[in-house]
Design an enzyme around this catalytic site. Structure first.
Site, short mmCIF file in Angstrom:
data_model
loop_
_atom_site.label_atom_id
_atom_site.label_comp_id
_atom_site.label_asym_id
_atom_site.label_seq_id
_atom_site.Cartn_x
_atom_site.Cartn_y
_atom_site.Cartn_z
N ALA A 65 -2.76 0.68 4.81
CA ALA A 65 -3.60 -0.06 3.87
C ALA A 65 -2.91 0.02 2.51
CB ALA A 65 -4.98 0.57 3.81
N GLY A 108 -3.03 2.47 8.24
CA GLY A 108 -3.62 1.22 8.71
C GLY A 108 -2.66 0.39 9.56
N GLU A 111 -2.99 1.77 12.89
CA GLU A 111 -4.32 1.38 13.37
C GLU A 111 -4.37 -0.09 13.77
OE1 GLU A 111 -5.97 3.03 9.75
OE2 GLU A 111 -7.24 4.37 10.93
N GLU A 131 -2.74 9.59 6.22
CA GLU A 131 -3.81 9.52 5.21
C GLU A 131 -4.18 10.87 4.62
OE1 GLU A 131 -3.82 7.95 8.14
OE2 GLU A 131 -4.61 5.91 7.96
N1 CAA Z 1 0.49 0.66 -0.08
C1 CAA Z 1 1.02 0.07 -1.17
N2 CAA Z 1 2.36 -0.01 -1.39
C2 CAA Z 1 3.17 0.55 -0.48
C3 CAA Z 1 2.68 1.20 0.66
C4 CAA Z 1 1.27 1.23 0.86
N3 CAA Z 1 0.71 1.79 1.95
N4 CAA Z 1 3.72 1.69 1.36
C5 CAA Z 1 4.83 1.34 0.69
N5 CAA Z 1 4.49 0.66 -0.43
C6 CAA Z 1 5.40 0.11 -1.46
C7 CAA Z 1 5.97 1.23 -2.32
O1 CAA Z 1 5.04 1.59 -3.34
C8 CAA Z 1 7.21 0.56 -2.85
O2 CAA Z 1 6.84 -0.33 -3.88
P1 CAA Z 1 7.67 -0.34 -5.29
O3 CAA Z 1 9.05 -0.78 -4.88
O4 CAA Z 1 6.93 -1.32 -6.12
O5 CAA Z 1 7.66 1.07 -5.80
C9 CAA Z 1 7.68 -0.30 -1.67
O6 CAA Z 1 6.54 -0.46 -0.84
C10 CAA Z 1 8.75 0.38 -0.85
O7 CAA Z 1 8.30 1.66 -0.47
P2 CAA Z 1 9.12 3.01 -0.71
O8 CAA Z 1 10.00 2.89 -1.93
O9 CAA Z 1 8.15 4.15 -0.71
O10 CAA Z 1 10.04 3.01 0.60
P3 CAA Z 1 10.67 4.28 1.33
O11 CAA Z 1 11.59 3.71 2.35
O12 CAA Z 1 11.20 5.25 0.34
O13 CAA Z 1 9.44 5.00 2.06
C11 CAA Z 1 7.41 5.05 3.40
C12 CAA Z 1 8.75 4.34 3.12
C13 CAA Z 1 7.68 6.45 3.97
C14 CAA Z 1 6.68 4.21 4.44
C15 CAA Z 1 6.59 5.18 2.11
O14 CAA Z 1 6.54 3.91 1.47
C16 CAA Z 1 5.18 5.65 2.30
O15 CAA Z 1 4.96 6.84 2.50
N6 CAA Z 1 4.20 4.72 2.23
C17 CAA Z 1 2.80 5.03 2.34
C18 CAA Z 1 2.39 5.36 3.77
C19 CAA Z 1 0.94 5.73 3.82
O16 CAA Z 1 0.51 6.71 3.25
N7 CAA Z 1 0.11 4.93 4.55
C20 CAA Z 1 -1.31 5.17 4.70
C21 CAA Z 1 -2.06 4.32 3.71
S1 CAA Z 1 -3.79 4.71 3.65
C22 CAA Z 1 -4.48 3.87 4.96
O17 CAA Z 1 -3.81 3.16 5.71
C23 CAA Z 1 -5.97 4.01 5.13
C24 CAA Z 1 -6.51 3.51 6.42
O18 CAA Z 1 -6.57 4.22 7.42
C25 CAA Z 1 -7.07 2.18 6.53
#
Ligand code: CAA
Length: 257
Positions: A65, A108, A111, A131
């Protein structure tokens, strides 16, 4: 259909939906999920479409998400809006929906893949429910569908630590149907969808329904449901065609109704 955050195309009787927010690793913002629901519903109504494939990019199916969109939300706000409730639209589609997953399928994103009927993964796929690292828990079925797919111990491992599992581990655990080299992912998913598209529409829709019942009810109720719909299929032309073709040693030509 004009969309901004997804791309749609058709390949014969298969619809393909590509998540298209590369700058955010296909993070699932409200707008994207609304477009997804609209596209899925449209393809579900379309008689020319037999199956649907959802895919992302090579780097990310979806990284979850959208955290930036979500971070300032409040408890009364999420409750009133029920923003994740709208995602359930994915699970109401009658036609088979295949997730073709390459790269990250996190939170998400994992999911969403699990809401689909099967997951075909590239050898680069990574699944996880991270999460817990954000001070929340999975909210789109992660604690439920992952547990049913991989069992309690591994689900606890993933949900409590937030660690990722690779495609091989996901296949061993039963989350993934098959793994293919990244370059072949889409072709393989489309091939599976095309194969399903050649079969009897009523049996495909009923088979999907019956397997899904196994997730939602007791064994006794599930078996009762299966027997009822199994008997009902004897009322279709496709049952006569399928069994007649076998007896006559020819290929069946299903009429899909
Ligand atoms: N939401 C918003 N933006 C996101 C995102 C997310 N879930 N995941 C990645 N992005 C964005 C980053 O902020 C970044 O944007 P900027 O260039 O503007 O800074 C861009 O995508 C590229 O990401 P990274 O620079 O972080 O890329 P990376 O290769 O270094 O890392 C990753 C990849 C490990 C997937 C890392 O991006 C990450 O940990 N993302 C979040 C994963 C996460 O926590 N997901 C769970 C979300 S909560 C949820 O989903 C709730 C639910 O159950 C419904």
């Amino acid at each position: 259909m004009a969309f901004e955050m997804i791309l749609t195309e058709t390949h014969g009787r298969t619809a393909l939906i590509r998540l298209n927010r590369p700058q955010a690793l296909n993070a699932l913002c409200d707008g994207l999920m609304a477009e997804m629901a609209e596209a899925l519903a449209g393809f579900d109504r379309d008689d020319n479409i037999a199956a649907i494939v959802i895919t992302g990019s090579e780097k990310a199916f979806a990284a979850g998400a959208d955290i930036k969109e979500m971070k300032d939300r409040t408890f009364p706000g999420v409750l009133a809006e029920d923003f994740i409730g709208k995602w359930e639209a994915v699970t109401t589609i009658r036609k088979p929906v295949i997730a073709a997953v390459s790269g990250f399928a996190l939170g998400g994103g994992c999911e969403l893949a699990m809401m689909c009927d099967m997951i075909i993964a590239s050898d680069t796929a990574k699944f996880g429910q991270p999460e817990i690292n954000l001070g929340i828990i999975p909210g789109a079925g992660g604690t439920q569908r992952l547990t049913r797919a991989v069992g309690k111990s591994k689900a606890m491992d993933l949900v409590l630590t937030g660690r990722m599992m690779d495609a091989q581990e996901a296949e061993r655990a039963g989350l993934v149907a098959r793994i293919v080299p990244a370059a072949d992912l889409l072709a393989e998913a489309l091939k599976v969808a095309e194969k399903i598209g050649q079969l009897s529409g009523p049996s495909v829709a009923t088979a999907k329904q019956a397997v899904n019942v196994a997730f939602e009810t007791t064994l006794r109720e599930g078996v009762r449901f299966e027997r009822g719909v199994f008997y009902a299929l004897f009322a279709t032309e496709d049952q006569k065609e399928g069994m007649g073709a076998f007896a006559e040693k020819r290929k069946p030509a299903f009429r899909n109704r």
